[in-house]
Design an enzyme around this catalytic site. Structure first.
Site, PDB file in Angstrom:
ATOM      1  N   CYS A 383       0.832  -1.205   0.000  1.00  0.00           N
ATOM      2  CA  CYS A 383       0.000   0.000   0.000  1.00  0.00           C
ATOM      3  C   CYS A 383       0.869   1.258   0.000  1.00  0.00           C
ATOM      4  CB  CYS A 383      -0.996  -0.053   1.144  1.00  0.00           C
ATOM      5  SG  CYS A 383      -2.493   0.847   0.751  1.00  0.00           S
ATOM      6  N   HIS A 509      -3.561  -5.264   0.421  1.00  0.00           N
ATOM      7  CA  HIS A 509      -2.966  -5.793   1.657  1.00  0.00           C
ATOM      8  C   HIS A 509      -3.015  -7.320   1.670  1.00  0.00           C
ATOM      9  CE1 HIS A 509      -2.758  -1.945   3.918  1.00  0.00           C
ATOM     10  NE2 HIS A 509      -3.664  -1.606   3.015  1.00  0.00           N
ATOM     11  N   GLU A 511      -1.558  -9.288   3.513  1.00  0.00           N
ATOM     12  CA  GLU A 511      -1.478  -9.817   4.882  1.00  0.00           C
ATOM     13  C   GLU A 511      -2.854 -10.088   5.485  1.00  0.00           C
ATOM     14  OE1 GLU A 511      -0.978  -6.728   3.967  1.00  0.00           O
ATOM     15  OE2 GLU A 511      -1.477  -5.259   5.510  1.00  0.00           O
TER      16      GLU A 511
HETATM   17  N1  GLN Z   1      -2.107   6.544   2.653  1.00  0.00           N
HETATM   18  C1  GLN Z   1      -2.160   5.798   1.438  1.00  0.00           C
HETATM   19  C2  GLN Z   1      -3.495   5.968   0.732  1.00  0.00           C
HETATM   20  O1  GLN Z   1      -4.455   6.379   1.330  1.00  0.00           O
HETATM   21  C3  GLN Z   1      -1.873   4.335   1.699  1.00  0.00           C
HETATM   22  C4  GLN Z   1      -2.831   3.665   2.627  1.00  0.00           C
HETATM   23  C5  GLN Z   1      -2.289   2.399   3.228  1.00  0.00           C
HETATM   24  O2  GLN Z   1      -1.095   2.154   3.246  1.00  0.00           O
HETATM   25  N2  GLN Z   1      -3.163   1.603   3.803  1.00  0.00           N
HETATM   26  O3  GLN Z   1      -3.600   5.700  -0.425  1.00  0.00           O
END
Ligand code: GLN
Length: 537
Positions: A383, A509, A511
């Site tokens: 992310c 994600h 995970e």
């Molecule tokens: N802050 C980033 C976004 O909103 C990544 C979010 C995250 O890592 N969960 O796109």
């Protein structure tokens, strides 16, 4: 058969691991062939933990259907291998929201709206919701907080009313307490347990089983004492002694026949012997690794182990799959600089750059991405970690030195990571935050294809910003491959570098879907690459 309900309450102190006990019990009952699910009721007023700082409450776990929930739901999914959903995490805030919305809509017909019966009725409705439609044989409900807290009172009252309403064999209450060891007296003390059970009884709920967290074995005499003063049978006092790993908790509870006791109380046929072979095999592999590997976890919440819970668990699963022990080294990204990155990451055979929000520590993440790219260290960016890997590549390899994320520099002239509002609206997405499972189409022959072994995957998201499609041609020309895309929006989901042994960034994600019995393919492959790197450097 009517769905049966098991409630798990907690006493004496918080952080006793109610979630793990609930998940372990669910695992044991599931292993006997029953259809089991778990839900969590939290007494805090936030509508969901989405807005909570991870320092407050640990990781925010996201379900397949896009709910931002308590991290205990992660344990439930990892233990059961089943998905939870929006209905599986209820907070005081959610309950009040529903009641207040109903009140505004005139549903209470001019009546005074009160905690009892209106709030407790709404709690009761939600407690029983997952049990409707006979989808499950057993619904286990964890009541967050500690008995005796003001804020948990309406929940305990609702449990009392459910216990009163349901037939005895359809409702069981398990109370988890602490039996502390006083070193000076060299004694285990049951008094806090007695008081906490008495408190629960004062609130009208009689527990059927008492599970005692303890650092030392509970002698039979003490179990008898707890049983006598807490009004339960001696065999229903269970010792939950600290285990080497949370995954051993179900086996410890099984040795004391907790599942058998439950089957008996719930009048269920206990002829089926629980089948825990796969689970035991997994534990055997965590306990008998043949190799070890160091992996850096670069993030800004590294001081708190709960903030990256699912990532840490995924490494345990992926380690077991590779018969290896993964030693995770948390690295505070705020402390990483161009000067010290080499020294701080020396000896690391894999680098994971963690998800996150906001600008704190992003420079350090970028240095870590650069180090992994240039030193050919296996890299996984998740992310925000993927977004930072893209920025680093854009700045240092694709000739866009001013590349930025609009999250960090909103007015930037080079929004390589941007909000992409228009495209999202065109694709029918209403909220700015992308939450829950979305599909990614994978490029044939890519590393991602090799890792997943298929051309389409569904992984969970929690983010607002995207790789800006306008910059993709420049990035690709310089060697960054987009190997996973959302088929509807065309947004980049997976990026990789072909001239690197293992460099992959994912907008989702992985995970969140890793379990002991089905480790996340990306983690398994990442650990494998790290082991390979370790053996060749
Ligand atoms: N802050 C980033 C976004 O909103 C990544 C979010 C995250 O890592 N969960 O796109």
């Amino acid at each position: 058969m009517a769905t049966k309900h098991v409630f798990v309450t907690g006493g004496v102190t918080s952080s006793l691991g109610k979630g793990i006990i609930a998940a372990s019990l669910a695992k044991l009952l599931q292993a006997r062939g029953l259809k089991v699910t778990i839900q969590k009721f939290d007494p805090y007023i936030n509508v969901d933990p989405g807005t909570l700082n991870p320092y407050e409450h640990g990781e925010c776990y996201v379900t397949e259907d896009g709910a931002e929930t308590d991290l205990d739901l992660g344990h439930y999914e990892r233990f059961l291998g089943n998905y939870t959903s929006k209905a599986s995490n209820v907070t005081t805030g959610k309950v009040y929201q529903t009641v207040i919305e109903k009140e505004r809509a005139g549903a209470y017909k001019g009546k005074t709206v009160q905690v009892i019966p209106h709030i407790t009725d709404e709690i009761k409705r939600r407690l029983l919701l997952l049990g409707k439609g006979r989808k499950y044989d057993i619904v286990i409900t964890e009541i967050g907080g500690t008995v005796g807290d003001i804020e948990s009172l309406p929940f305990i009252e609702a449990v009392r009313q459910v216990q009163w309403k349901l037939a005895k064999e359809n409702c069981v209450v398990i109370h988890l307490t602490l039996v502390p060891y006083l070193a000076a007296a060299k004694e285990l003390k049951t008094k806090p347990t007695q008081h906490s059970v008495r408190q629960l009884q004062q609130e009208g709920v009689n527990p059927d089983v008492i599970v005692c967290r303890t650092e030392k074995p509970l002698p039979l005499a003490l179990r008898r004492k707890v049983a006598l003063f807490c009004n339960v049978r001696p065999h229903a006092v269970i010792e939950a002694i600290d285990q080497k790993s949370i995954y051993e908790v179900p086996l410890n509870l099984q040795r004391q026949n907790l599942d058998g006791i439950l089957m008996d109380l719930l009048k269920l046929d206990d002829k089926v012997e629980p089948n825990l072979d796969a689970w035991k095999d997994f534990i055997h592999r965590i306990n008998n690794p043949t190799q070890e590997v160091n992996i850096a976890l670069v993030g800004k919440y590294v001081e708190l182990q709960d903030a990256y819970k699912s990532i840490l668990e995924s490494f345990i699963h992926a380690g077991a799959a590779n018969s290896a022990r993964v030693k995770v080294f948390p690295i505070q990204s705020e402390h990483l600089s161009e000067e010290n990155v080499k020294e701080k990451l020396a000896g690391m055979k894999g680098i994971l750059v963690a998800p996150g929000f906001g600008s704190r520590g992003v420079d350090g993440k970028i240095f870590a991405c650069k180090y992994a790219r240039e030193h050919r260290v296996p890299f996984l960016g998740i992310c925000l970690g993927m977004q930072m890997a893209v920025l680093e590549f854009a700045r240092n390899a694709a000739g866009i030195p001013g590349a930025e994320s609009a999250e960090i520099v909103p007015q930037t002239g080079f929004p390589v990571i941007d909000l992409m509002e228009q495209e999202k609206q065109q694709a029918g997405m209403t909220d700015t935050m992308r939450l829950g499972a979305y599909q990614s189409k994978i490029t044939r022959g890519s590393l991602a294809h090799k890792v997943y072994g298929k051309l389409s995957v569904k992984e969970r998201h929690r983010h607002r910003y995207e790789l800006n499609n306008a910059y993709i041609p420049m990035l690709e020309k310089a060697g960054l491959q987009i190997t996973g895309r959302n088929p509807k929006t065309g947004f980049a989901e997976i990026v990789e570098l072909s001239d690197h042994p293992f460099f992959i960034g994912v907008q989702f994600h992985p995970e969140l879907k890793s379990t002991p019995e089905k480790p996340a393919p990306l983690f398994t492959a990442f650990v494998e690459a790290a082991l390979h790197h370790a053996n060749n450097t």
